[in-house]
Design a protein around this motif. Structure first.
Motif, PDB file in Angstrom:
ATOM      1  N   LYS A   1     -12.555  67.169  28.032  1.00 15.12           N
ATOM      2  CA  LYS A   1     -11.565  67.604  27.049  1.00 15.12           C
ATOM      3  C   LYS A   1     -11.401  69.118  27.086  1.00 15.12           C
ATOM      4  CE  LYS A   1     -12.670  67.750  22.711  1.00 15.12           C
ATOM      5  NZ  LYS A   1     -13.066  67.378  21.328  1.00 15.12           N
ATOM      6  N   ASP A   2     -12.513  69.837  27.294  1.00 13.80           N
ATOM      7  CA  ASP A   2     -12.467  71.304  27.346  1.00 13.80           C
ATOM      8  C   ASP A   2     -12.175  71.830  28.742  1.00 13.80           C
ATOM      9  OD1 ASP A   2     -13.040  71.362  24.653  1.00 13.80           O
ATOM     10  OD2 ASP A   2     -15.199  71.642  24.930  1.00 13.80           O
ATOM     11  N   GLU A   3     -11.955  70.938  29.704  1.00 18.60           N
ATOM     12  CA  GLU A   3     -11.583  71.293  31.083  1.00 18.60           C
ATOM     13  C   GLU A   3     -12.689  72.053  31.824  1.00 18.60           C
ATOM     14  OE1 GLU A   3      -6.767  71.468  30.498  1.00 18.60           O
ATOM     15  OE2 GLU A   3      -7.889  73.344  30.345  1.00 18.60           O
ATOM     16  N   PHE A   4     -13.921  71.545  31.717  1.00 15.80           N
ATOM     17  CA  PHE A   4     -15.073  72.047  32.479  1.00 15.80           C
ATOM     18  C   PHE A   4     -15.220  73.568  32.407  1.00 15.80           C
ATOM     19  CE2 PHE A   4     -13.744  68.084  34.601  1.00 15.80           C
ATOM     20  CZ  PHE A   4     -14.909  67.364  34.520  1.00 15.80           C
ATOM     21  N   PRO A   5     -15.396  74.137  31.211  1.00 14.48           N
ATOM     22  CA  PRO A   5     -15.498  75.598  31.108  1.00 14.48           C
ATOM     23  C   PRO A   5     -16.793  76.144  31.699  1.00 14.48           C
ATOM     24  CG  PRO A   5     -15.924  74.584  28.986  1.00 14.48           C
ATOM     25  CD  PRO A   5     -15.508  73.475  29.903  1.00 14.48           C
ATOM     26  N   GLU A   6     -16.765  77.432  31.975  1.00 16.53           N
ATOM     27  CA  GLU A   6     -17.913  78.116  32.567  1.00 16.53           C
ATOM     28  C   GLU A   6     -19.082  78.186  31.590  1.00 16.53           C
ATOM     29  OE1 GLU A   6     -18.758  82.516  34.623  1.00 16.53           O
ATOM     30  OE2 GLU A   6     -16.903  82.125  33.518  1.00 16.53           O
ATOM     31  N   TYR A   7     -18.796  78.526  30.343  1.00 16.62           N
ATOM     32  CA  TYR A   7     -19.848  78.649  29.340  1.00 16.62           C
ATOM     33  C   TYR A   7     -19.245  78.488  27.949  1.00 16.62           C
ATOM     34  CZ  TYR A   7     -18.007  83.392  28.671  1.00 16.62           C
ATOM     35  OH  TYR A   7     -17.178  84.462  28.428  1.00 16.62           O
ATOM     36  N   TYR A   8     -20.127  78.310  26.960  1.00 16.00           N
ATOM     37  CA  TYR A   8     -19.727  78.171  25.560  1.00 16.00           C
ATOM     38  C   TYR A   8     -20.365  79.286  24.742  1.00 16.00           C
ATOM     39  CZ  TYR A   8     -17.852  73.469  26.402  1.00 16.00           C
ATOM     40  OH  TYR A   8     -17.112  72.402  26.851  1.00 16.00           O
ATOM     41  N   ASP A   9     -19.679  79.663  23.660  1.00 18.92           N
ATOM     42  CA  ASP A   9     -20.162  80.713  22.770  1.00 18.92           C
ATOM     43  C   ASP A   9     -20.658  80.128  21.450  1.00 18.92           C
ATOM     44  OD1 ASP A   9     -19.504  82.595  24.626  1.00 18.92           O
ATOM     45  OD2 ASP A   9     -17.754  83.397  23.566  1.00 18.92           O
ATOM     46  N   GLY A  10     -21.378  80.953  20.705  1.00 21.18           N
ATOM     47  CA  GLY A  10     -21.836  80.563  19.380  1.00 21.18           C
ATOM     48  C   GLY A  10     -23.302  80.173  19.375  1.00 21.18           C
ATOM     49  N   LYS A  11     -23.891  80.267  18.214  1.00 23.41           N
ATOM     50  CA  LYS A  11     -25.317  79.972  18.087  1.00 23.41           C
ATOM     51  C   LYS A  11     -25.639  78.536  18.486  1.00 23.41           C
ATOM     52  CE  LYS A  11     -29.027  81.482  15.049  1.00 23.41           C
ATOM     53  NZ  LYS A  11     -29.366  82.094  13.734  1.00 23.41           N
ATOM     54  N   ALA A  12     -24.709  77.608  18.214  1.00 21.97           N
ATOM     55  CA  ALA A  12     -24.909  76.203  18.575  1.00 21.97           C
ATOM     56  C   ALA A  12     -24.103  75.806  19.812  1.00 21.97           C
ATOM     57  CB  ALA A  12     -24.534  75.308  17.396  1.00 21.97           C
ATOM     58  N   GLY A  13     -23.405  76.761  20.420  1.00 23.79           N
ATOM     59  CA  GLY A  13     -22.585  76.441  21.592  1.00 23.79           C
ATOM     60  C   GLY A  13     -21.359  75.611  21.244  1.00 23.79           C
TER      61      GLY A  13
END
Length: 559
Positions: A493-505
């Motif tokens: 759904k997120d189109e295979f992103p490189e990384y996620y942000d935020g304390k919980a991702g």
């Protein structure tokens, strides 16, 4: 007496009306079925990469009858069988979309597959994401090996071994011959694309101008994985690969001013390729170094006239002792460091690096569980980096640098601190994040490495394959399955992103590329390892008895 009239007989509609109602019912049912089918398909639609997969899913649905779902008004939920079918379809669609994305990322050189680009996100400028990176290709290579397609891995190993021999200059300084490229790309010498060559980056054009210490180590590890998987020793025994290994290891084993067997590195020399305070002796490089040394012992052909393999074996033992003695941290060890005295001057000193107890960060006392432990990020004079680094700890398990008890303790820590390290997207590249003044000083106010983003506490899907690998190795696949389920909820759904942000991702990274190839490949390798645990043999080393638990002697300065 009131007489009740007979109820009126139902009026039979004309035949044409019956036909009209039947047609209308059939039409409405067909429309609803098509809408439902389109809804399922569109959930997984992801730009150009998934078009082929989506058409396959659509064709499959045209030959299936949707299971009836009871109306929510009646208070009934869909049947268990229907839910199971939906979950199975979802998982197959994620895997299919991932394979399609991986195939689209393949780079060809002179008609042969040679690697995979870093990302195929067409919504942003290429920058250097159109290149084949050594570290990024590792999960892609493992996926191809486990899928029975080793030719691309062989081509990659041979071509990078040839690139290693090129002269490498940064300004007026010549780099060591053993340095492997960080990345390369295919250059077309004319508009007709008839002549091709490879352009390699050894750090001279990279952000920060840092040579990649990890590239050569990953190269040796991948060569061993290829040899184990194909059962073909001819590539490893070829003159090109034997020379490449020797050049890499001679560079790593060269004598200098070091008083430890660990590799001295600059900031940004590994996956954490920006200024993040990992200069010195980062655990990621030390664990990769250890694994590469162990792989090389099995791959190098011994020469009666030199003692190269013997020197490697000596370094393995020294490095193992050093990392166990000074990098391992658990509750008991933390308590010992907390009670350290300083300014010791003796051979029996316990606080050998003169670490000031007041420099221990406050967060570690709450983060460290009673059950669990890990290898800390860095150790050097008067400095201990207590941050958790995922890659270094998981490679320590796969290489058997960690003892059996230590390996279990690392996974215990992951389970105890699931919300901090896994959260809503596996998994944290390091923990915790730096912020405020510490972030300003250590990163130089790097806008890409703000708190809980990118390398500064960001969540990277590629690390899933390492988590699954160590879980399978230790016989704890429930951890792997739980993490995979978390990833499958969002990755397509997120189109295979490189990384996620935020304390919980929770959030897609603010500068993350979509269709990041190692995010795609990391998921596929994780699935292949879970489906067939025997695949683990390509990336796991057994304990050969080289590890000896260090015996620590107390000095008079310790109460």
């Amino acid at each position: 007496m009131v007489l009740c009239a007979d109820p009126p007989l139902p009026i039979k509609p004309p035949e044409s009306k019956i036909t009209e109602l039947a047609n209308k019912t059939t039409y409405e049912s067909s429309v609803m079925e098509q809408k439902t089918r389109r809804h399922i398909i569109e959930r997984y639609r992801s730009c150009e990469v998934s078009q082929v997969i989506l058409s396959e899913v659509e064709n499959r649905h045209q030959h299936q009858t949707l299971e009836p779902v009871k109306s929510p008004i009646s208070g009934c939920s869909p049947s268990v069988e229907s839910t199971t079918d939906t979950n199975t379809l979802h998982k197959h669609t994620v895997a299919d979309a991932a394979w399609e994305a991986l195939k689209k990322s393949i780079v060809h050189f002179r008609g042969q597959p040679i690697g995979t680009v870093a990302a195929i996100d067409k919504s942003q400028g290429a920058l250097n994401y159109d290149q084949v990176f050594m570290r990024d290709f590792i999960p892609s290579a493992l996926a191809f090996l486990m899928k029975g397609e080793p030719s691309i891995v062989k081509n990659f190993l041979l071509e990078t071994a040839r690139l290693q021999l090129r002269e490498k200059m940064v300004d007026l300084f010549k780099l060591g011959q053993g340095v492997m490229p960080a990345s390369f790309k295919v250059h077309h010498c004319n508009s007709q694309h008839k002549t091709e060559s490879l352009l390699a980056d050894f750090g001279e054009t990279a952000i920060g101008r840092v040579a990649p210490v990890d590239s050569g180590l990953w190269w040796i590890i991948l060569l061993r994985a290829y040899t184990i998987w194909t059962r073909d020793n001819s590539l490893a025994e070829s003159p090109e690969c034997q020379r490449a290994m020797r050049l890499i290891l001679k560079l790593c084993l060269s004598e200098g001013f070091d008083t430890s067997p660990a590799l001295l590195c600059a900031d940004g020399c590994s996956m954490v390729d920006r200024r993040m305070g990992i200069y010195g002796y980062p655990i990621e490089i030390q664990a990769l170094f250890f694994m590469a040394l162990r792989c090389a012992v099995t791959l190098l052909k011994e020469d009666r006239n030199d003692d190269f393999v013997y020197q490697i074996s000596k370094r393995i033992k020294a490095l193992s002792y050093h990392l166990h003695t000074y990098y391992w941290l658990d509750f008991q060890r933390l308590n010992e460091i907390y009670r350290y005295k300083t300014e010791e001057y003796s051979e029996t000193a316990l606080n050998k690096f003169n670490v000031i107890p007041e420099s221990i960060p406050d967060w570690i006392f709450d983060f460290m569980p009673s059950r669990g432990g890990y290898f800390i990020g860095n150790v050097s004079p008067a400095r201990m980096d207590f941050r958790w680094f995922c890659l270094g700890n998981f490679i320590a398990i796969l290489s058997s640098l960690a003892t059996g008890k230590q390996a279990e303790a690392i996974l215990d820590l992951v389970e105890e601190r699931w919300e901090e390290l896994i959260g809503e997207m596996p998994m944290k590249v390091c923990y915790p994040a730096m912020e405020n003044q510490e972030w300003q000083i250590v990163t130089g106010s790097d806008p890409k490495n703000t708190r809980w983003s990118y390398h500064n506490g960001g969540s990277w899907p590629v690390l899933l394959w390492l988590l699954v690998a160590v879980s399978v190795k230790l016989g704890r696949p429930h951890i792997a399955r739980k993490a995979v389920e978390v990833v499958e909820k969002r990755l397509v759904k997120d189109e295979f992103p490189e990384y996620y942000d935020g304390k919980a991702g929770r959030y897609v990274g603010k500068q993350a590329r979509k269709f990041q190839t190692w995010s795609v490949a990391g998921y596929l390798v994780a699935k292949l390892l879970l489906d067939d645990p025997s695949n683990l043999r390509a990336v796991s080393l057994s304990d050969d008895g080289h590890i000896r638990a260090p015996v620590l002697k107390r000095s008079n300065s310790f109460p």
